[in-house]
Design a protein around this motif. Structure first.
Motif, PDB file in Angstrom:
ATOM      1  N   PRO A 158      33.438  43.216  46.401  1.00 29.44           N
ATOM      2  CA  PRO A 158      34.672  42.678  46.970  1.00 29.44           C
ATOM      3  C   PRO A 158      34.494  42.191  48.397  1.00 29.44           C
ATOM      4  CG  PRO A 158      34.821  45.058  46.683  1.00 29.44           C
ATOM      5  CD  PRO A 158      33.613  44.596  45.944  1.00 29.44           C
ATOM      6  N   PHE A 159      33.604  42.826  49.150  1.00 27.06           N
ATOM      7  CA  PHE A 159      33.417  42.410  50.545  1.00 27.06           C
ATOM      8  C   PHE A 159      32.890  40.981  50.621  1.00 27.06           C
ATOM      9  CE2 PHE A 159      32.703  47.124  51.756  1.00 27.06           C
ATOM     10  CZ  PHE A 159      34.069  47.313  51.785  1.00 27.06           C
ATOM     11  N   LEU A 206      28.288  48.489  44.146  1.00 30.71           N
ATOM     12  CA  LEU A 206      29.364  47.628  43.649  1.00 30.71           C
ATOM     13  C   LEU A 206      30.414  47.391  44.719  1.00 30.71           C
ATOM     14  CD1 LEU A 206      29.763  49.147  40.086  1.00 30.71           C
ATOM     15  CD2 LEU A 206      28.569  47.071  40.759  1.00 30.71           C
ATOM     16  N   LEU A 207      30.507  48.340  45.643  1.00 36.08           N
ATOM     17  CA  LEU A 207      31.469  48.212  46.737  1.00 36.08           C
ATOM     18  C   LEU A 207      31.209  46.943  47.550  1.00 36.08           C
ATOM     19  CD1 LEU A 207      33.768  49.855  47.888  1.00 36.08           C
ATOM     20  CD2 LEU A 207      32.144  51.117  49.279  1.00 36.08           C
ATOM     21  N   THR A 235      40.392  37.989  45.580  1.00 37.32           N
ATOM     22  CA  THR A 235      39.286  38.939  45.589  1.00 37.32           C
ATOM     23  C   THR A 235      39.569  40.108  44.658  1.00 37.32           C
ATOM     24  OG1 THR A 235      38.964  38.340  47.881  1.00 37.32           O
ATOM     25  CG2 THR A 235      37.791  40.273  47.096  1.00 37.32           C
ATOM     26  N   ALA A 236      40.804  40.639  44.746  1.00 37.62           N
ATOM     27  CA  ALA A 236      41.155  41.781  43.902  1.00 37.62           C
ATOM     28  C   ALA A 236      41.022  41.397  42.436  1.00 37.62           C
ATOM     29  CB  ALA A 236      42.574  42.241  44.209  1.00 37.62           C
ATOM     30  N   ARG A 237      41.450  40.178  42.125  1.00 35.05           N
ATOM     31  CA  ARG A 237      41.409  39.708  40.750  1.00 35.05           C
ATOM     32  C   ARG A 237      39.964  39.656  40.232  1.00 35.05           C
ATOM     33  NH1 ARG A 237      45.541  36.741  38.161  1.00 35.05           N
ATOM     34  NH2 ARG A 237      46.748  36.914  40.059  1.00 35.05           N
ATOM     35  N   VAL A 265      34.618  44.764  37.431  1.00 31.49           N
ATOM     36  CA  VAL A 265      34.398  46.203  37.273  1.00 31.49           C
ATOM     37  C   VAL A 265      34.996  46.713  35.959  1.00 31.49           C
ATOM     38  CG1 VAL A 265      34.663  48.459  38.323  1.00 31.49           C
ATOM     39  CG2 VAL A 265      34.244  46.481  39.745  1.00 31.49           C
ATOM     40  N   VAL A 266      36.120  46.139  35.526  1.00 30.69           N
ATOM     41  CA  VAL A 266      36.679  46.555  34.237  1.00 30.69           C
ATOM     42  C   VAL A 266      35.700  46.197  33.109  1.00 30.69           C
ATOM     43  CG1 VAL A 266      38.526  46.164  32.569  1.00 30.69           C
ATOM     44  CG2 VAL A 266      39.068  46.475  34.975  1.00 30.69           C
ATOM     45  N   THR A 298      37.275  41.082  41.513  1.00 30.42           N
ATOM     46  CA  THR A 298      36.623  42.384  41.524  1.00 30.42           C
ATOM     47  C   THR A 298      37.058  43.195  40.307  1.00 30.42           C
ATOM     48  OG1 THR A 298      36.829  42.297  43.907  1.00 30.42           O
ATOM     49  CG2 THR A 298      36.146  44.382  42.972  1.00 30.42           C
ATOM     50  N   THR A 299      38.354  43.191  40.044  1.00 33.72           N
ATOM     51  CA  THR A 299      38.868  43.933  38.900  1.00 33.72           C
ATOM     52  C   THR A 299      38.222  43.452  37.622  1.00 33.72           C
ATOM     53  OG1 THR A 299      40.976  44.180  39.994  1.00 33.72           O
ATOM     54  CG2 THR A 299      40.950  44.484  37.629  1.00 33.72           C
ATOM     55  N   MET A 300      38.174  42.123  37.476  1.00 28.50           N
ATOM     56  CA  MET A 300      37.582  41.532  36.289  1.00 28.50           C
ATOM     57  C   MET A 300      36.165  42.053  36.084  1.00 28.50           C
ATOM     58  SD  MET A 300      36.627  37.569  36.061  1.00 28.50           S
ATOM     59  CE  MET A 300      34.871  37.729  36.289  1.00 28.50           C
TER      60      MET A 300
END
Lengths: 441, 185
Positions: A75-76, A71-72, A292-294, A300-301, A296-298
């Motif tokens: 974001p990359f 999963l890492l 990206t953070a947005r 993984v949450v 990725t968060t979406m």
């Protein structure tokens, strides 16, 4: 008591219905999954299916998701895509390819397919890539005199190509959920993806040939006069991003780097490209990182919510129930593939890819393995199927996203009718894939 | 509460940049590590990556809740009135989100407590201490619950305001005292 035991046997199916009802209320999916799971966990403990300590496994699972090296990679790759977009390198790419093919009828549309294949791959989330492609290329195409119908069709089709062509985020998630190597999925998806892009380009050529007024060539005045200048522009704008993607994918296919490593290097590479073009500002990096953070968060949450769902659903033997239904279908492998494809296709109308990957795919995968379907091919097939679903009027997601960024002179009916030839190509591709790829084993 | 989540959001974006750099460095180092004897540094970089990833995701959750960034299925919901949507959100926050956060806290608590008690660290040479990130995850779930309360309060404001809910300014109307919350329906 007998009634109670009888009802308890139905807890798994009822749980699925409860989740569906929750989804349609419009409440965030991740928390629908989490909340409904908790409610059914209480019921499960009450009816004696499992004990509270069984649910403590949720802690391990949660940390497992957060430590997952596959999963890492998400974001990359997303960062690589957003950097290319935010630094406007993607836009340059489109205008350059457009100039290259501009003299030809339909050339600009072919350029859109090419850019879609190259760039959407890095973002891999249908919404993001269709919106990006729409904002960049729709005005350019309309100005060049393309019919709104063809423009809308080709943009939605090209934008959703990113599902399939590696390094697509979709494939990373599927690899994780199916328990197959991401590199293998990338490898298996590359040829069908590129062939599909080719088929789209061919569709454009045919349309331009049958209805010349829909896809005019650029007028003489707008074509680059100096071929040397054009060549230099191509070398400067087109070659470096292409090289970056080839290096990233190549290092994965050759086993030099894991997808995660390649993704991290790809993101740094994209930043260096932007810097080389003097486009790398702090603001650019911050915006790209925020997007990206947005995303990725979406993702993984959502995965955390569906982890809770899977734990409780399994505790209620819901997985056994689903597998029995799917493996007991008439027609064996073919029957299973037809039902799985139809289910995913219809679900694709209402829920986005990630919900399908996290809720539906884990239910399908054991049955697929049981009837002898190769999981790597199964993953590619699901990607292809969902792409079709997202394009199909009147519910396809990609169409809504384009509607959101399209100017009013592009009518909704233009979008619906424009995409139809591409949907037909898609369905043929899916059929051909099932027939020839070896998904049948 | 909104401001806390917003600040966390900014921090998260930069953590992501750091994570990418660590990822790239680790990828390159993997080929240099053995000859140069840098394996411990490599392990540390690997740990840094997933810890930042965990931090980004778990802290980003409450930030996304504030900005309505979590995926919803809006096929049906887009036809609902703002009031109906506010009711759905309120019910959802109180009956789904908050219990789920409580459930997570309950499930995570023993594992985190044990990790802290043992001062858990990675086993590989050069690996970093692991217990702080576990505490962070626990704290972030708490933050999510708080933001859930703030959102529920906002939904109540929407329901109380005579006109459509869009008039509620997210920056000034936050942090409504919990006493204002109605009893869960």
């Amino acid at each position: 008591m007998a009634l109670g035991a009888h009802l308890a046997d139905w807890l798994g199916p009822i749980m699925v219905l409860a989740v569906l009802a929750g989804l349609f209320s419009g409440y965030p999916v991740a928390f629908v999954l989490g909340g409904v799971s908790l409610a059914f966990a209480v019921l499960g403990v009450w009816t004696g299916y499992f004990d509270w300590p069984y649910l403590l496994a949720l802690a391990d699972r949660t940390f497992g998701v957060l430590q997952n090296p596959i999963l890492l990679a998400i974001p990359f790759f997303i960062l690589m895509g957003t950097l290319l977009q935010r630094s406007r390198l993607a836009e340059d790419l489109l205008t350059t390819i457009g100039a290259l093919f501009g003299g030809m009828r339909g050339g600009l549309a072919i350029a859109v397919v090419g850019v879609g294949a190259l760039l959407a791959a890095a973002t891999g989330v249908v919404g993001a890539s269709v919106v990006a492609m729409g904002t960049i290329s729709l005005p350019v195409m309309l100005r060049a005199g393309y019919s709104p119908r063809l423009s809308a069709g080709v943009i939605t089709a090209a934008g959703s190509l990113g599902q399939l062509i590696p390094p697509s985020v979709v494939l990373i998630v599927l690899g994780d959920q199916l328990g197959v190597s991401v590199g293998a999925l990338f490898g298996a998806a590359l040829v069908p993806g590129v062939l599909l892009a080719g088929a789209f380009a061919l569709t454009v050529v045919v349309i331009a040939w049958r209805r010349p007024e829909a896809a005019p060539a650029l007028p003489e005045a707008e074509r680059p006069a100096d071929l040397g200048a054009l060549a230099r522009q191509v070398a400067k704008v087109l070659v470096p991003p292409l090289l970056l993607i080839v290096v990233v994918l190549g290092s994965i296919f050759l086993g030099i780097a894991t997808p995660t490593e390649a993704g991290a290097l790809g993101a740094v590479g994209a930043a260096l490209l932007a810097a080389a073009n003097r486009r790398l500002r702090v603001e650019t990096v911050r915006e790209a990182a925020r997007d990206t953070a947005r995303l990725t968060t979406m993702v993984v949450v959502l995965l955390l919510g569906s982890t809770a769902f899977a734990l409780v659903f399994r505790g209620l033997y819901g997985d056994v129930w689903i597998e029995e239904i799917l493996t007991g279908l008439p027609g064996g492998v073919i029957g299973f593939l037809i039902v799985a494809n139809l289910a995913v296709f219809v679900l694709g109308f209402v829920i986005d890819f990630f919900e399908i990957a996290f809720i539906v795919v884990p239910l399908l995968a054991p049955a697929a393995a049981a009837v002898g379907v190769d999981l790597v091919w199964f993953g590619v097939m699901l990607g292809l199927n969902l792409q079709t679903s997202f394009l199909t009027p009147p519910f396809g997601f990609a169409l809504f996203y384009l509607r959101g960024v399209a100017p009013p002179e592009v009518k909704t009916t233009d979008i619906y009718r424009g995409v139809i030839p591409f949907v037909i190509v898609q369905v043929l591709a899916l059929a051909a894939f099932v027939a020839f790829s070896g998904v049948l084993g | 509460m909104d401001r806390v989540s917003g600040a966390v959001g900014s921090a998260v974006s930069w953590a992501l940049v750091g994570m990418t750099l660590a990822g790239a460095a680790a990828a390159i180092l993997r080929y240099l590590a053995r000859p140069l004897g840098l394996a411990p540094a490599l392990n540390a970089l690997g740990d840094v990556q997933w810890m930042l990833f965990a931090a980004v995701v778990i802290l980003g959750a409450s930030w996304a809740l504030r900005d309505d960034g979590h995926v919803r299925v809006d096929v049906a919901a887009q036809r609902f009135s703002p009031r109906t949507r506010a009711w759905i959100d309120l019910t959802g926050h109180l009956l789904l989100l908050l219990p789920f956060c409580g459930f997570l806290l309950w499930a995570l608590w023993p594992a985190v407590a044990q990790s802290v008690a043992l001062r858990e660290a990675a086993l590989d040479p050069g690996g970093l201490a692991r217990w702080p990130i576990k505490v962070l995850v626990l704290g972030a779930v708490g933050l999510l619950a708080m933001q859930g309360l703030a959102q529920a309060a906002r939904a109540v404001l929407v329901l109380r305001s005579p006109r459509l809910g869009d008039a509620v300014d997210p920056t000034t109307e936050a942090d409504v005292p919990e006493a204002d919350l109605p009893v869960a329906p």
